[in-house]
Design a protein around this motif. Sequence first.
Motif, PDB file in Angstrom:
ATOM      1  N   PRO A 234       0.636  -1.277   0.110  1.00  0.00           N
ATOM      2  CA  PRO A 234      -0.088  -0.049  -0.072  1.00  0.00           C
ATOM      3  C   PRO A 234       0.665   1.190  -0.052  1.00  0.00           C
ATOM      4  CG  PRO A 234      -0.858  -1.536   1.650  1.00  0.00           C
ATOM      5  CD  PRO A 234       0.658  -2.153   1.002  1.00  0.00           C
ATOM      6  N   THR A 235       2.025   1.171   0.531  1.00  0.00           N
ATOM      7  CA  THR A 235       2.941   2.382   0.500  1.00  0.00           C
ATOM      8  C   THR A 235       3.019   2.893  -0.798  1.00  0.00           C
ATOM      9  OG1 THR A 235       4.163   1.168   2.220  1.00  0.00           O
ATOM     10  CG2 THR A 235       5.365   3.082   1.423  1.00  0.00           C
ATOM     11  N   LEU A 236       3.052   2.132  -1.745  1.00  0.00           N
ATOM     12  CA  LEU A 236       3.393   2.563  -3.180  1.00  0.00           C
ATOM     13  C   LEU A 236       2.220   3.111  -3.624  1.00  0.00           C
ATOM     14  CD1 LEU A 236       5.202  -0.716  -4.589  1.00  0.00           C
ATOM     15  CD2 LEU A 236       6.096   1.223  -3.468  1.00  0.00           C
ATOM     16  N   ARG A 237       0.988   2.929  -3.189  1.00  0.00           N
ATOM     17  CA  ARG A 237      -0.212   3.619  -3.739  1.00  0.00           C
ATOM     18  C   ARG A 237      -0.171   5.044  -3.205  1.00  0.00           C
ATOM     19  NH1 ARG A 237      -5.064   1.391  -4.966  1.00  0.00           N
ATOM     20  NH2 ARG A 237      -4.836  -0.456  -3.890  1.00  0.00           N
ATOM     21  N   LYS A 238       0.395   4.957  -1.844  1.00  0.00           N
ATOM     22  CA  LYS A 238       0.373   6.259  -1.368  1.00  0.00           C
ATOM     23  C   LYS A 238       1.637   7.430  -1.875  1.00  0.00           C
ATOM     24  CE  LYS A 238       1.353   7.969   3.173  1.00  0.00           C
ATOM     25  NZ  LYS A 238       3.009   8.459   3.290  1.00  0.00           N
ATOM     26  N   ILE A 239       2.671   6.739  -2.591  1.00  0.00           N
ATOM     27  CA  ILE A 239       3.667   7.446  -3.114  1.00  0.00           C
ATOM     28  C   ILE A 239       2.871   8.146  -4.312  1.00  0.00           C
ATOM     29  CG2 ILE A 239       5.934   7.512  -4.020  1.00  0.00           C
ATOM     30  CD1 ILE A 239       6.659   5.436  -2.201  1.00  0.00           C
ATOM     31  N   LYS A 240       2.283   7.268  -5.132  1.00  0.00           N
ATOM     32  CA  LYS A 240       1.798   7.767  -6.318  1.00  0.00           C
ATOM     33  C   LYS A 240       0.854   8.915  -5.908  1.00  0.00           C
ATOM     34  CE  LYS A 240      -1.526   6.497 -10.428  1.00  0.00           C
ATOM     35  NZ  LYS A 240      -2.015   5.354 -10.846  1.00  0.00           N
ATOM     36  N   ASP A 241       0.131   8.633  -5.060  1.00  0.00           N
ATOM     37  CA  ASP A 241      -1.069   9.562  -4.704  1.00  0.00           C
ATOM     38  C   ASP A 241      -0.435  11.074  -4.209  1.00  0.00           C
ATOM     39  OD1 ASP A 241      -3.200   8.058  -5.036  1.00  0.00           O
ATOM     40  OD2 ASP A 241      -3.582   7.392  -2.938  1.00  0.00           O
ATOM     41  N   ASN A 242       0.789  10.893  -3.486  1.00  0.00           N
ATOM     42  CA  ASN A 242       1.561  12.134  -3.012  1.00  0.00           C
ATOM     43  C   ASN A 242       2.002  12.622  -4.374  1.00  0.00           C
ATOM     44  OD1 ASN A 242       1.383  11.522  -0.254  1.00  0.00           O
ATOM     45  ND2 ASN A 242       3.323  10.476  -0.088  1.00  0.00           N
ATOM     46  N   LEU A 243       2.676  11.917  -5.299  1.00  0.00           N
ATOM     47  CA  LEU A 243       3.046  12.674  -6.745  1.00  0.00           C
ATOM     48  C   LEU A 243       2.029  13.449  -7.182  1.00  0.00           C
ATOM     49  CD1 LEU A 243       5.155   9.498  -7.935  1.00  0.00           C
ATOM     50  CD2 LEU A 243       6.228  11.753  -7.246  1.00  0.00           C
ATOM     51  N   LEU A 244       0.790  12.811  -7.260  1.00  0.00           N
ATOM     52  CA  LEU A 244      -0.314  13.657  -7.911  1.00  0.00           C
ATOM     53  C   LEU A 244      -0.632  15.088  -7.212  1.00  0.00           C
ATOM     54  CD1 LEU A 244      -2.404  10.816  -9.127  1.00  0.00           C
ATOM     55  CD2 LEU A 244      -1.134  12.365 -10.541  1.00  0.00           C
ATOM     56  N   GLU A 245      -0.506  14.839  -5.634  1.00  0.00           N
ATOM     57  CA  GLU A 245      -0.770  15.917  -4.807  1.00  0.00           C
ATOM     58  C   GLU A 245       0.321  16.856  -4.777  1.00  0.00           C
ATOM     59  OE1 GLU A 245      -2.730  12.960  -1.615  1.00  0.00           O
ATOM     60  OE2 GLU A 245      -0.778  13.936  -0.882  1.00  0.00           O
ATOM     61  N   TYR A 246       1.334  16.604  -5.182  1.00  0.00           N
ATOM     62  CA  TYR A 246       2.472  17.604  -5.227  1.00  0.00           C
ATOM     63  C   TYR A 246       2.614  18.248  -6.591  1.00  0.00           C
ATOM     64  CZ  TYR A 246       4.487  15.536  -0.900  1.00  0.00           C
ATOM     65  OH  TYR A 246       4.444  14.922   0.355  1.00  0.00           O
ATOM     66  N   GLY A 247       1.621  17.896  -7.558  1.00  0.00           N
ATOM     67  CA  GLY A 247       1.576  18.451  -8.758  1.00  0.00           C
ATOM     68  C   GLY A 247       1.920  17.774  -9.846  1.00  0.00           C
ATOM     69  N   ALA A 248       2.318  16.644  -9.950  1.00  0.00           N
ATOM     70  CA  ALA A 248       2.498  15.769 -11.027  1.00  0.00           C
ATOM     71  C   ALA A 248       1.231  15.658 -11.913  1.00  0.00           C
ATOM     72  CB  ALA A 248       2.757  14.426 -10.828  1.00  0.00           C
ATOM     73  N   LYS A 249       1.530  15.819 -13.203  1.00  0.00           N
ATOM     74  CA  LYS A 249       0.414  15.977 -14.443  1.00  0.00           C
ATOM     75  C   LYS A 249       0.044  14.355 -14.519  1.00  0.00           C
ATOM     76  CE  LYS A 249      -0.066  20.155 -14.952  1.00  0.00           C
ATOM     77  NZ  LYS A 249      -0.962  20.583 -14.352  1.00  0.00           N
ATOM     78  N   LYS A 250       1.039  13.407 -14.320  1.00  0.00           N
ATOM     79  CA  LYS A 250       0.786  12.137 -14.339  1.00  0.00           C
ATOM     80  C   LYS A 250       1.622  11.404 -13.514  1.00  0.00           C
ATOM     81  CE  LYS A 250       1.317   7.896 -17.285  1.00  0.00           C
ATOM     82  NZ  LYS A 250       0.147   7.227 -16.710  1.00  0.00           N
ATOM     83  N   ALA A 251       0.999  10.475 -12.932  1.00  0.00           N
ATOM     84  CA  ALA A 251       2.271   9.415 -12.046  1.00  0.00           C
ATOM     85  C   ALA A 251       1.733   8.067 -12.330  1.00  0.00           C
ATOM     86  CB  ALA A 251       1.973   9.848 -10.550  1.00  0.00           C
ATOM     87  N   ALA A 252       2.710   7.291 -12.092  1.00  0.00           N
ATOM     88  CA  ALA A 252       2.525   5.755 -12.263  1.00  0.00           C
ATOM     89  C   ALA A 252       3.752   4.732 -11.824  1.00  0.00           C
ATOM     90  CB  ALA A 252       2.035   5.490 -13.927  1.00  0.00           C
ATOM     91  N   MET A 253       3.263   3.603 -11.734  1.00  0.00           N
ATOM     92  CA  MET A 253       4.588   2.730 -11.358  1.00  0.00           C
ATOM     93  C   MET A 253       5.175   2.446 -12.880  1.00  0.00           C
ATOM     94  SD  MET A 253       4.057  -0.585  -8.982  1.00  0.00           S
ATOM     95  CE  MET A 253       3.662  -1.585 -10.452  1.00  0.00           C
ATOM     96  N   SER A 254       6.455   2.090 -12.571  1.00  0.00           N
ATOM     97  CA  SER A 254       7.437   1.506 -13.775  1.00  0.00           C
ATOM     98  C   SER A 254       7.435   0.129 -13.827  1.00  0.00           C
ATOM     99  CB  SER A 254       8.701   2.466 -13.812  1.00  0.00           C
ATOM    100  OG  SER A 254       9.179   1.872 -15.112  1.00  0.00           O
TER     101      SER A 254
END
Length: 290
Positions: A234-254
């Motif tokens: 679940p930490t990984l979902r949180k990091i993705k959400d954080n990236l979007l909250e911090y202003g990323a136009k797109k965030a995803a796992m590689s």
Amino acid sequence: MPITPATLVAPAKINLHLEILGLREDGYHELRTLFYPVDVPCDLLKIEPGHDDHFYIRCPERPELETTSNLIYKTWKAYGAATGFQPGIFVTLTKNIPMGGGLGGGSSDSAAMLKWLNSEAGDKALSQDEMIALAATLGADIPFFLMDGPAWAGGIGEVLTPATVDLTGMTLLIACPDIHVDTPWAFKCWDEKNGFPNIAESLTSQESGNKNPAPVSPADMVNDFEPVVFEAHPTLRKIKDNLLEYGAKKAAMSGSGASLFGLFPDRVTATFAAKALEKDGIEIFTMECQ
Ligand code: C5P
């Protein structure tokens, strides 16, 4: 013939888009993915003449890689078997690409070794198609690193079509938490969650790679591994959400994770996000897209 010493730069990759189309009879999965090369981080392979036809490898940061199960050694061996060209070499590997992170480090190291061997092999050198075929026997992501620039991939990753990806002006941030995802495990979880969907027999590798991949807009880009890998981590979902909250136009796992990336509209926003994530102990790489 003496070899030319060299320092090879092995870049990383991210998957801007990754669809799993189904399970094949050979146990691999048919994919539709958009690979994008990334200069930061990259590994370095210093090649020096060795003794006779022996292979030595040194990796001061990761001594556990100094074995014959290293993909660089397997690549040297496979190239020798395919061409008869097997020079004695001494490799010093500087490992900067996090391992088990979905950034293709091992695959890129292998491709760098293949390219160097081919440049030294003289009249034993392989054609590009032969190189891709040999690379695919060593690992599904390796053929991409023989290309120059972004590429759509079908098949298991080896049916490649150059792609135009314009991210000019954007800053790419890659977040690498200290979590390692095993790729076969991630595929197995996907199979279980999706009821082991076999790929239609009519869809051969060649067709899937050449089916004129429609451009995918960033908003439509997905990574089919995310639901299963996020469930276990679940930490990984949180990091993705954080990236979007911090202003990323797109965030995803590689790839199959655990690295995540964010595409930011400018460097300032990306730097703010990087600092916030680093406070949580996450390793960060940033790159200005050209
Ligand atoms: O080819 P590579 O060694 O990188 O793949 C590691 C594992 O990931 C394979 O053994 C296979 O289980 C799985 N895989 C897959 N379908 C792909 C690529 C990899 O099932 N297209």
